[in-house]
Motif scaffolding. Structure first.
Motif, PDB file in Angstrom:
ATOM      1  N   LEU A  74     -39.718 102.843 106.146  1.00 16.55           N
ATOM      2  CA  LEU A  74     -38.628 101.918 105.762  1.00 16.55           C
ATOM      3  C   LEU A  74     -37.804 101.268 106.858  1.00 16.55           C
ATOM      4  N   LYS A  75     -37.847 100.119 107.154  1.00 17.49           N
ATOM      5  CA  LYS A  75     -36.978  99.531 108.176  1.00 17.49           C
ATOM      6  C   LYS A  75     -36.163  98.610 107.430  1.00 17.49           C
ATOM      7  N   ALA A  76     -34.917  98.383 108.325  1.00 18.19           N
ATOM      8  CA  ALA A  76     -33.671  97.686 107.624  1.00 18.19           C
ATOM      9  C   ALA A  76     -33.821  96.180 108.397  1.00 18.19           C
ATOM     10  N   TYR A  77     -33.605  95.188 107.788  1.00 21.84           N
ATOM     11  CA  TYR A  77     -33.361  93.816 108.100  1.00 21.84           C
ATOM     12  C   TYR A  77     -31.862  93.624 107.812  1.00 21.84           C
ATOM     13  N   LYS A  78     -31.153  93.429 108.881  1.00 24.76           N
ATOM     14  CA  LYS A  78     -29.655  93.461 109.054  1.00 24.76           C
ATOM     15  C   LYS A  78     -29.205  92.084 108.610  1.00 24.76           C
ATOM     16  N   HIS A  79     -28.767  91.757 107.424  1.00 23.64           N
ATOM     17  CA  HIS A  79     -28.173  90.426 107.064  1.00 23.64           C
ATOM     18  C   HIS A  79     -26.620  90.458 107.257  1.00 23.64           C
ATOM     19  N   GLU A  80     -26.090  89.760 108.139  1.00 24.85           N
ATOM     20  CA  GLU A  80     -24.293  89.729 108.127  1.00 24.85           C
ATOM     21  C   GLU A  80     -23.890  88.658 107.439  1.00 24.85           C
ATOM     22  N   GLY A  81     -24.683  87.945 106.584  1.00 28.43           N
ATOM     23  CA  GLY A  81     -24.171  86.721 105.602  1.00 28.43           C
ATOM     24  C   GLY A  81     -23.625  87.149 104.302  1.00 28.43           C
ATOM     25  N   PHE A  82     -23.941  86.298 103.397  1.00 29.34           N
ATOM     26  CA  PHE A  82     -23.307  86.712 102.104  1.00 29.34           C
ATOM     27  C   PHE A  82     -24.163  87.498 101.094  1.00 29.34           C
ATOM     28  N   TRP A  83     -23.523  88.399 100.436  1.00 25.90           N
ATOM     29  CA  TRP A  83     -24.196  89.102  99.427  1.00 25.90           C
ATOM     30  C   TRP A  83     -23.483  89.580  98.408  1.00 25.90           C
ATOM     31  N   GLN A  84     -23.609  89.468  97.098  1.00 23.79           N
ATOM     32  CA  GLN A  84     -22.824  89.911  95.963  1.00 23.79           C
ATOM     33  C   GLN A  84     -23.664  90.064  95.078  1.00 23.79           C
ATOM     34  N   CYS A  85     -23.322  91.498  94.349  1.00 21.73           N
ATOM     35  CA  CYS A  85     -23.968  91.756  92.834  1.00 21.73           C
ATOM     36  C   CYS A  85     -23.005  91.446  91.839  1.00 21.73           C
ATOM     37  N   MET A  86     -23.531  91.411  90.665  1.00 23.48           N
ATOM     38  CA  MET A  86     -22.590  91.143  89.508  1.00 23.48           C
ATOM     39  C   MET A  86     -22.699  92.366  88.568  1.00 23.48           C
ATOM     40  N   ASP A  87     -21.844  93.209  88.739  1.00 25.40           N
ATOM     41  CA  ASP A  87     -21.701  94.672  88.124  1.00 25.40           C
ATOM     42  C   ASP A  87     -20.608  94.454  87.002  1.00 25.40           C
ATOM     43  N   ASN A  88     -19.789  93.500  86.997  1.00 24.74           N
ATOM     44  CA  ASN A  88     -18.350  93.480  86.100  1.00 24.74           C
ATOM     45  C   ASN A  88     -18.090  92.133  85.960  1.00 24.74           C
ATOM     46  N   ILE A  89     -17.356  91.711  84.918  1.00 24.33           N
ATOM     47  CA  ILE A  89     -16.705  90.321  84.588  1.00 24.33           C
ATOM     48  C   ILE A  89     -16.004  89.801  85.762  1.00 24.33           C
ATOM     49  N   ARG A  90     -15.222  90.556  86.617  1.00 24.14           N
ATOM     50  CA  ARG A  90     -14.677  90.149  87.829  1.00 24.14           C
ATOM     51  C   ARG A  90     -15.506  89.470  88.632  1.00 24.14           C
ATOM     52  N   GLU A  91     -16.708  90.284  88.980  1.00 23.42           N
ATOM     53  CA  GLU A  91     -17.687  89.644  89.875  1.00 23.42           C
ATOM     54  C   GLU A  91     -18.507  88.571  89.665  1.00 23.42           C
ATOM     55  N   LYS A  92     -18.602  88.510  88.135  1.00 22.08           N
ATOM     56  CA  LYS A  92     -19.234  87.337  87.384  1.00 22.08           C
ATOM     57  C   LYS A  92     -18.402  86.060  87.519  1.00 22.08           C
ATOM     58  N   ASN A  93     -17.047  86.236  87.235  1.00 20.76           N
ATOM     59  CA  ASN A  93     -16.203  85.100  87.309  1.00 20.76           C
ATOM     60  C   ASN A  93     -15.866  84.783  89.054  1.00 20.76           C
ATOM     61  N   TYR A  94     -16.152  85.710  89.697  1.00 17.94           N
ATOM     62  CA  TYR A  94     -16.154  85.351  91.369  1.00 17.94           C
ATOM     63  C   TYR A  94     -17.263  84.397  91.600  1.00 17.94           C
ATOM     64  N   LEU A  95     -18.330  84.716  91.268  1.00 18.84           N
ATOM     65  CA  LEU A  95     -19.714  84.069  91.683  1.00 18.84           C
ATOM     66  C   LEU A  95     -19.584  82.388  90.812  1.00 18.84           C
ATOM     67  N   ASP A  96     -18.953  82.563  89.655  1.00 16.74           N
ATOM     68  CA  ASP A  96     -18.766  81.104  88.950  1.00 16.74           C
ATOM     69  C   ASP A  96     -18.057  80.419  89.467  1.00 16.74           C
ATOM     70  N   ASN A  97     -16.893  81.001  90.151  1.00 13.03           N
ATOM     71  CA  ASN A  97     -15.672  79.969  90.690  1.00 13.03           C
ATOM     72  C   ASN A  97     -16.287  79.634  92.219  1.00 13.03           C
ATOM     73  N   LEU A  98     -17.297  80.335  92.889  1.00 10.10           N
ATOM     74  CA  LEU A  98     -18.001  79.702  94.039  1.00 10.10           C
ATOM     75  C   LEU A  98     -18.363  78.842  93.830  1.00 10.10           C
ATOM     76  N   ILE A  99     -19.401  78.611  92.650  1.00 13.44           N
ATOM     77  CA  ILE A  99     -20.206  77.537  92.272  1.00 13.44           C
ATOM     78  C   ILE A  99     -19.500  76.283  91.966  1.00 13.44           C
ATOM     79  N   LYS A 100     -18.284  76.575  90.936  1.00 12.45           N
ATOM     80  CA  LYS A 100     -17.624  75.618  90.596  1.00 12.45           C
ATOM     81  C   LYS A 100     -16.858  74.674  91.765  1.00 12.45           C
ATOM     82  N   ASN A 101     -16.326  75.566  92.900  1.00 10.45           N
ATOM     83  CA  ASN A 101     -15.817  74.887  93.882  1.00 10.45           C
ATOM     84  C   ASN A 101     -16.779  74.554  95.053  1.00 10.45           C
ATOM     85  N   LYS A 102     -18.128  74.511  94.826  1.00 10.35           N
ATOM     86  CA  LYS A 102     -19.213  74.075  95.823  1.00 10.35           C
ATOM     87  C   LYS A 102     -18.953  74.937  96.898  1.00 10.35           C
TER      88      LYS A 102
END
Length: 261
Positions: free
Chosen positions: A224-252
């Motif tokens: 297994l080799k790793a491709y290092k990504h320094e950009g955006f990544w976000q999982c959605m494990d709870n309502i706070r993270e869901k709202n965070y992603l939702d707001n990113l979209i709403k604010n473009k």
């Protein structure tokens, strides 16, 4: 290249939403996060999806079955002998989606193995159905094609600690520790590419996990080799993270939404 998306978990940490629907169908910006993941792959030309279903599988099936209508304008004659006339087509008309019930309680490794007969490509993408990322899929594919290991994993720096990857020389993953109490560095961000031979590490047994056991064995075999990504990544494990992603979209300000560029 096929893209396998794991969609079968119960998402208990997001029970506010998942009591009624599977976690991949929780909406951000008015669309299920699963749709966002598929759009991200499709932007790079990956249009054949194999969905490993489990908990509330019919919810996902019904959404996409109806999408040809809900995603389009159409004309309806009330005469039951007349067919519905589609007036335009959604941008997703070129998607092929394979829906596979892999068992409500099956662990991830068993789910993947139960999809084997539907995988057409010699290498395939694999990701989780609950996180978004702005990784360049073409660059990830080029990285995978540049080495001879069985798999590539996108290594990311999240805002909090999850399973940690220990990466050595030549990007070889030397150790994999899931959800340590403390740690620093890059973690498993999903967005894998595997050669089909990887499936030999799995069984269809309901208790066959993916990260614990098979993936650790692949790591110990230095495959297994790793491709290092320094950009955006976000999982959605709870309502706070869901709202965070939702707001990113709403604010473009959603970095993974490239298909509107």
């Amino acid at each position: 290249m096929d893209a396998i998306i794991l969609c079968g978990g119960k998402g208990t940490r997001l029970s506010e939403e998942t009591i009624e629907k599977p976690k991949p169908m929780v909406e951000i910006g008015g669309k299920p996060i699963l749709w966002h993941i598929m759009k991200s792959y499709s932007y790079y030309g990956v249009n054949r999806f194999i969905l490993a279903l489990g908990y509330k599988a019919n919810f996902i099936k019904q959404f996409f079955f109806n999408y040809r209508i809900t995603g389009s304008d159409f004309s309806l004659m009330m005469d039951p002998e007349q067919k519905i006339k589609i007036l335009n087509h959604s941008d997703e008309k070129h998607w092929e989606i394979i829906f596979v019930n892999t068992g409500e309680d099956t662990l991830k490794g068993g789910r993947i193995k139960r999809l084997e007969k539907y995988i057409k490509s010699d290498t395939f993408h694999l990701t989780y159905g609950d996180g978004v990322c702005d990784v360049d899929i073409n660059k990830l594919s080029s990285f995978h094609n540049s080495h001879n290991s069985l798999g590539s994993v996108t290594a990311v720096r999240p805002p909090s600690r999850f399973g940690e990857l220990n990466i050595g020389r030549d990007n070889i993953v030397e150790d994999l520790e899931e959800k340590p109490q403390m740690g620093k560095g890059l973690i498993n961000g999903g967005y894998f590419i595997f050669n089909k031979e990887m499936l030999s590490y799995l069984t269809e047994d309901e208790n066959c996990d993916f990260e614990f056991g098979p993936l650790q064995k692949i790591v110990s075999d230095m495959q297994l080799k790793a491709y290092k990504h320094e950009g955006f990544w976000q999982c959605m494990d709870n309502i706070r993270e869901k709202n965070y992603l939702d707001n990113l979209i709403k604010n473009k300000k959603a970095p993974w939404i490239k298909w509107k560029d």
